[in-house]
Design a protein around this motif. Structure first.
Motif, mmCIF file in Angstrom:
data_model
loop_
_atom_site.group_PDB
_atom_site.id
_atom_site.type_symbol
_atom_site.label_atom_id
_atom_site.label_comp_id
_atom_site.label_asym_id
_atom_site.label_seq_id
_atom_site.Cartn_x
_atom_site.Cartn_y
_atom_site.Cartn_z
ATOM 1 N N VAL A 64 0.842 -1.195 0.000
ATOM 2 C CA VAL A 64 0.000 0.000 0.000
ATOM 3 C C VAL A 64 0.878 1.246 0.000
ATOM 4 O O VAL A 64 0.608 2.210 -0.724
ATOM 5 C CB VAL A 64 -0.961 -0.016 1.213
ATOM 6 C CG1 VAL A 64 -1.644 1.316 1.391
ATOM 7 C CG2 VAL A 64 -1.980 -1.127 1.067
ATOM 8 N N LYS A 65 1.930 1.211 0.781
ATOM 9 C CA LYS A 65 2.835 2.363 0.853
ATOM 10 C C LYS A 65 3.495 2.632 -0.499
ATOM 11 O O LYS A 65 3.634 3.782 -0.910
ATOM 12 C CB LYS A 65 3.892 2.128 1.935
ATOM 13 C CG LYS A 65 4.788 3.316 2.176
ATOM 14 C CD LYS A 65 5.743 3.072 3.325
ATOM 15 C CE LYS A 65 6.622 4.292 3.527
ATOM 16 N NZ LYS A 65 7.545 4.098 4.630
ATOM 17 N N GLU A 66 3.893 1.586 -1.197
ATOM 18 C CA GLU A 66 4.529 1.757 -2.502
ATOM 19 C C GLU A 66 3.568 2.338 -3.538
ATOM 20 O O GLU A 66 3.955 3.153 -4.365
ATOM 21 C CB GLU A 66 5.090 0.421 -3.004
ATOM 22 C CG GLU A 66 6.304 -0.060 -2.241
ATOM 23 C CD GLU A 66 6.693 -1.494 -2.577
ATOM 24 O OE1 GLU A 66 7.873 -1.807 -2.388
ATOM 25 O OE2 GLU A 66 5.823 -2.291 -3.005
ATOM 26 N N VAL A 67 2.311 1.917 -3.495
ATOM 27 C CA VAL A 67 1.315 2.436 -4.440
ATOM 28 C C VAL A 67 0.956 3.871 -4.073
ATOM 29 O O VAL A 67 0.756 4.716 -4.944
ATOM 30 C CB VAL A 67 0.058 1.536 -4.474
ATOM 31 C CG1 VAL A 67 -0.997 2.122 -5.397
ATOM 32 C CG2 VAL A 67 0.425 0.115 -4.897
ATOM 33 N N GLY A 68 0.911 4.142 -2.771
ATOM 34 C CA GLY A 68 0.674 5.505 -2.303
ATOM 35 C C GLY A 68 -0.658 6.068 -2.765
ATOM 36 O O GLY A 68 -1.694 5.420 -2.669
ATOM 37 N N ASP A 69 -0.618 7.270 -3.318
ATOM 38 C CA ASP A 69 -1.848 7.964 -3.717
ATOM 39 C C ASP A 69 -2.117 7.864 -5.218
ATOM 40 O O ASP A 69 -2.844 8.670 -5.785
ATOM 41 C CB ASP A 69 -1.797 9.421 -3.275
ATOM 42 C CG ASP A 69 -0.661 10.192 -3.927
ATOM 43 O OD1 ASP A 69 0.093 9.610 -4.737
ATOM 44 O OD2 ASP A 69 -0.530 11.393 -3.627
#
Length: 191
Positions: A64-69
């Protein structure tokens, strides 16, 4: 059919929602939905964004952090139906890849079995298919198998749904309510 009951339900839910997306008239995109803060376009945008996440999380193994916004805001662009179709096909293909359901995906709630993620996606798509049906005046009857699947998915954590902020408070269904009415009532919808 895939030979996997979960993947078959996933495909059925996507096909149901797709049929509603393809039924939206040009003058309905700004119409309200049972999701009080969302227009028809907002609702389709939400489901489209959810499908886009599947490719990153399941196929690519990103966090989730890698995909971000990447999928915040409007993902529909100028051709919302075509964008939905591409996102839906990508999600369907990602879950159907060999070994995909054996993976672990990183969600905002933590690492999760891909089967659990797929089940959540099915249930969410089913409920939003009803929301979209109501908003555009389409047939609101949901397939029995999908209703039963969504009830099985949501029931274990039904008490926490309203507190999540994503669902309204439950509505008391009539005593003789059918499964669809029970599902929608549990999720704060007024069938």
């Amino acid at each position: 059919m895939s030979g996997s009951p979960l993947l078959d339900r996933h495909a059925e839910a996507l096909d149901l929602f797709s049929s509603r997306v393809h039924a939206i008239r040009d003058d309905q995109w700004d119409d309200p939905t049972p999701c009080t803060e969302w227009s028809v376009r907002d609702l389709v945008n939400h489901l489209t964004g959810e499908q886009l996440w599947v490719v990153d999380l399941v196929r690519e193994g990103r966090t989730v952090k890698e995909v971000g916004d990447a999928y915040d805001g409007d993902v529909l662009g100028d051709d919302p139906v075509a964008t939905w179709d591409r996102a839906m096909a990508g999600a369907r293909d990602a879950f159907r890849e060999k070994g995909a359901l054996d993976r672990t995906v990183n969600l905002s709630s933590g690492d999760t079995a891909a089967t659990a993620y797929c089940s959540q996606m099915v249930a969410d798509t089913v409920v939003h298919a009803w929301d979209l049906s109501r908003a555009i005046g389409a047939d609101e009857r949901l397939p029995t198998g999908l209703v039963d699947f969504a009830l099985q998915e949501f029931t274990p954590y039904a008490d926490a749904l309203a507190a999540s902020g994503y669902f309204g408070p439950p509505v008391e269904p009539p005593r003789d309510a059918d499964a669809q009415t029970k599902l929608l009532s549990m999720l704060g919808r007024r069938p």
